[in-house]
Design a protein around this motif. Sequence first.
Motif, PDB file in Angstrom:
ATOM      1  N   ALA A  17     107.321  78.713  56.318  1.00  0.00           N
ATOM      2  CA  ALA A  17     106.291  78.702  55.272  1.00  0.00           C
ATOM      3  C   ALA A  17     105.024  78.002  55.769  1.00  0.00           C
ATOM      4  CB  ALA A  17     106.824  78.026  54.011  1.00  0.00           C
ATOM      5  N   GLN A  18     105.177  76.898  56.476  1.00  0.00           N
ATOM      6  CA  GLN A  18     104.018  76.193  57.009  1.00  0.00           C
ATOM      7  C   GLN A  18     103.345  77.034  58.093  1.00  0.00           C
ATOM      8  OE1 GLN A  18     104.597  72.410  59.120  1.00  0.00           O
ATOM      9  NE2 GLN A  18     102.881  71.560  57.933  1.00  0.00           N
ATOM     10  N   CYS A  19     104.123  77.756  58.888  1.00  0.00           N
ATOM     11  CA  CYS A  19     103.545  78.665  59.891  1.00  0.00           C
ATOM     12  C   CYS A  19     102.659  79.706  59.210  1.00  0.00           C
ATOM     13  CB  CYS A  19     104.647  79.375  60.680  1.00  0.00           C
ATOM     14  SG  CYS A  19     105.532  78.367  61.873  1.00  0.00           S
ATOM     15  N   ALA A  20     103.150  80.310  58.139  1.00  0.00           N
ATOM     16  CA  ALA A  20     102.388  81.330  57.418  1.00  0.00           C
ATOM     17  C   ALA A  20     101.126  80.729  56.806  1.00  0.00           C
ATOM     18  CB  ALA A  20     103.261  81.965  56.334  1.00  0.00           C
ATOM     19  N   GLU A  21     101.228  79.517  56.281  1.00  0.00           N
ATOM     20  CA  GLU A  21     100.073  78.833  55.697  1.00  0.00           C
ATOM     21  C   GLU A  21      98.994  78.587  56.754  1.00  0.00           C
ATOM     22  OE1 GLU A  21      98.999  74.315  54.282  1.00  0.00           O
ATOM     23  OE2 GLU A  21     101.051  75.010  53.980  1.00  0.00           O
ATOM     24  N   LEU A  22      99.391  78.103  57.928  1.00  0.00           N
ATOM     25  CA  LEU A  22      98.414  77.838  58.999  1.00  0.00           C
ATOM     26  C   LEU A  22      97.806  79.129  59.516  1.00  0.00           C
ATOM     27  CD1 LEU A  22      97.439  75.208  60.385  1.00  0.00           C
ATOM     28  CD2 LEU A  22      99.562  74.834  59.176  1.00  0.00           C
ATOM     29  N   ASP A  23      98.602  80.177  59.619  1.00  0.00           N
ATOM     30  CA  ASP A  23      98.092  81.474  60.056  1.00  0.00           C
ATOM     31  C   ASP A  23      97.005  81.949  59.095  1.00  0.00           C
ATOM     32  OD1 ASP A  23      97.953  83.943  61.487  1.00  0.00           O
ATOM     33  OD2 ASP A  23      99.374  84.838  60.084  1.00  0.00           O
TER      34      ASP A  23
ATOM     35  N   ILE B  42      88.859  81.933  65.308  1.00  0.00           N
ATOM     36  CA  ILE B  42      89.754  81.180  66.191  1.00  0.00           C
ATOM     37  C   ILE B  42      90.900  82.122  66.551  1.00  0.00           C
ATOM     38  CG2 ILE B  42      91.253  79.161  66.420  1.00  0.00           C
ATOM     39  CD1 ILE B  42      89.522  77.883  64.140  1.00  0.00           C
ATOM     40  N   PRO B  43      90.958  82.598  67.790  1.00  0.00           N
ATOM     41  CA  PRO B  43      92.002  83.558  68.171  1.00  0.00           C
ATOM     42  C   PRO B  43      93.384  82.906  68.147  1.00  0.00           C
ATOM     43  CG  PRO B  43      90.772  82.872  70.104  1.00  0.00           C
ATOM     44  CD  PRO B  43      90.111  82.228  68.925  1.00  0.00           C
ATOM     45  N   HIS B  44      94.243  83.437  67.295  1.00  0.00           N
ATOM     46  CA  HIS B  44      95.552  82.825  67.098  1.00  0.00           C
ATOM     47  C   HIS B  44      96.576  83.891  66.712  1.00  0.00           C
ATOM     48  CE1 HIS B  44      94.133  83.295  62.991  1.00  0.00           C
ATOM     49  NE2 HIS B  44      95.400  83.236  62.628  1.00  0.00           N
ATOM     50  N   ASP B  45      97.834  83.516  66.810  1.00  0.00           N
ATOM     51  CA  ASP B  45      98.913  84.380  66.334  1.00  0.00           C
ATOM     52  C   ASP B  45     100.183  83.565  66.214  1.00  0.00           C
ATOM     53  OD1 ASP B  45     100.190  86.688  65.441  1.00  0.00           O
ATOM     54  OD2 ASP B  45      99.424  87.905  67.093  1.00  0.00           O
ATOM     55  N   LEU B  46     101.123  84.115  65.474  1.00  0.00           N
ATOM     56  CA  LEU B  46     102.445  83.501  65.383  1.00  0.00           C
ATOM     57  C   LEU B  46     103.171  83.728  66.711  1.00  0.00           C
ATOM     58  CD1 LEU B  46     103.416  84.746  61.814  1.00  0.00           C
ATOM     59  CD2 LEU B  46     102.686  82.440  62.454  1.00  0.00           C
ATOM     60  N   TYR B  47     104.000  82.780  67.089  1.00  0.00           N
ATOM     61  CA  TYR B  47     104.705  82.842  68.370  1.00  0.00           C
ATOM     62  C   TYR B  47     105.458  84.161  68.534  1.00  0.00           C
ATOM     63  CZ  TYR B  47     107.612  81.468  72.321  1.00  0.00           C
ATOM     64  OH  TYR B  47     108.215  81.401  73.545  1.00  0.00           O
TER      65      TYR B  47
ATOM     66  N   HIS C 195     104.849  87.033  67.435  1.00  0.00           N
ATOM     67  CA  HIS C 195     103.978  88.192  67.628  1.00  0.00           C
ATOM     68  C   HIS C 195     103.249  88.156  68.968  1.00  0.00           C
ATOM     69  CE1 HIS C 195     103.751  88.510  62.976  1.00  0.00           C
ATOM     70  NE2 HIS C 195     104.884  88.947  63.447  1.00  0.00           N
ATOM     71  N   ASP C 196     102.798  86.970  69.383  1.00  0.00           N
ATOM     72  CA  ASP C 196     102.092  86.851  70.662  1.00  0.00           C
ATOM     73  C   ASP C 196     102.160  85.409  71.179  1.00  0.00           C
ATOM     74  OD1 ASP C 196     100.506  86.976  72.904  1.00  0.00           O
ATOM     75  OD2 ASP C 196      98.673  87.530  71.846  1.00  0.00           O
TER      76      ASP C 196
ATOM     77  N   VAL D   2      95.684  80.279  70.566  1.00  0.00           N
ATOM     78  CA  VAL D   2      96.262  79.309  69.630  1.00  0.00           C
ATOM     79  C   VAL D   2      97.533  79.949  69.086  1.00  0.00           C
ATOM     80  CG1 VAL D   2      95.956  78.034  67.475  1.00  0.00           C
ATOM     81  CG2 VAL D   2      94.011  78.331  69.026  1.00  0.00           C
ATOM     82  N   VAL D   3      98.649  79.310  69.348  1.00  0.00           N
ATOM     83  CA  VAL D   3      99.958  79.822  68.938  1.00  0.00           C
ATOM     84  C   VAL D   3     100.510  78.942  67.829  1.00  0.00           C
ATOM     85  CG1 VAL D   3     102.317  80.299  69.702  1.00  0.00           C
ATOM     86  CG2 VAL D   3     100.403  80.741  71.244  1.00  0.00           C
ATOM     87  N   ILE D   4     101.071  79.580  66.815  1.00  0.00           N
ATOM     88  CA  ILE D   4     101.705  78.863  65.714  1.00  0.00           C
ATOM     89  C   ILE D   4     103.202  79.130  65.803  1.00  0.00           C
ATOM     90  CG2 ILE D   4     101.836  78.592  63.213  1.00  0.00           C
ATOM     91  CD1 ILE D   4      99.024  80.027  63.161  1.00  0.00           C
TER      92      ILE D   4
END
Length: 139
Positions: free
Chosen positions: A43-49, A61-66, A68-69, A74-76
């Motif tokens: 849930a916190q991962c989704a919130e930060l994403d 800010i280029p990011h993604d969930l771990y 997915h990429d 920036v990896v969450i």
Amino acid sequence: MTRIEFYVLPDSSAAGRARAACQLASKGWQHGLAVFIRCQDAAQCAELDALLWRFRAERFIPHDLYEHDPQAPVVIGQEQPPATGQGLLINLAQSLSPHTDDFSRVIEIVNQQPELLNACRENFRLYRQRGYDPKRVEL
């Protein structure tokens, strides 16, 4: 040796802690560091994403969930090892990362919420026991 810092916020707001994580991730990425934001749960991962998508209207800010990429700038994630070594770990989980030594710098974001304060004090003590020299930074 990995540099450990505890950034201490003056309030107990979870939203303030998330904004601080986004701000630090943006700075780390702008300075060429691979950034891993370690969250407590999915849930916190989704919130930060979601927050990173709208954090800076003028600069993405280029990011993604771990999952997915894991190579994103920036990896969450949670307990995963970093795909890129020697970057910045922003630890929002209440425990130490098992991958601390894979990073050149670790930032723990502390607010004044009592349960989190206690967990961070314990983390500070554990870092010292493991030979690190953690520093406190008042924000």
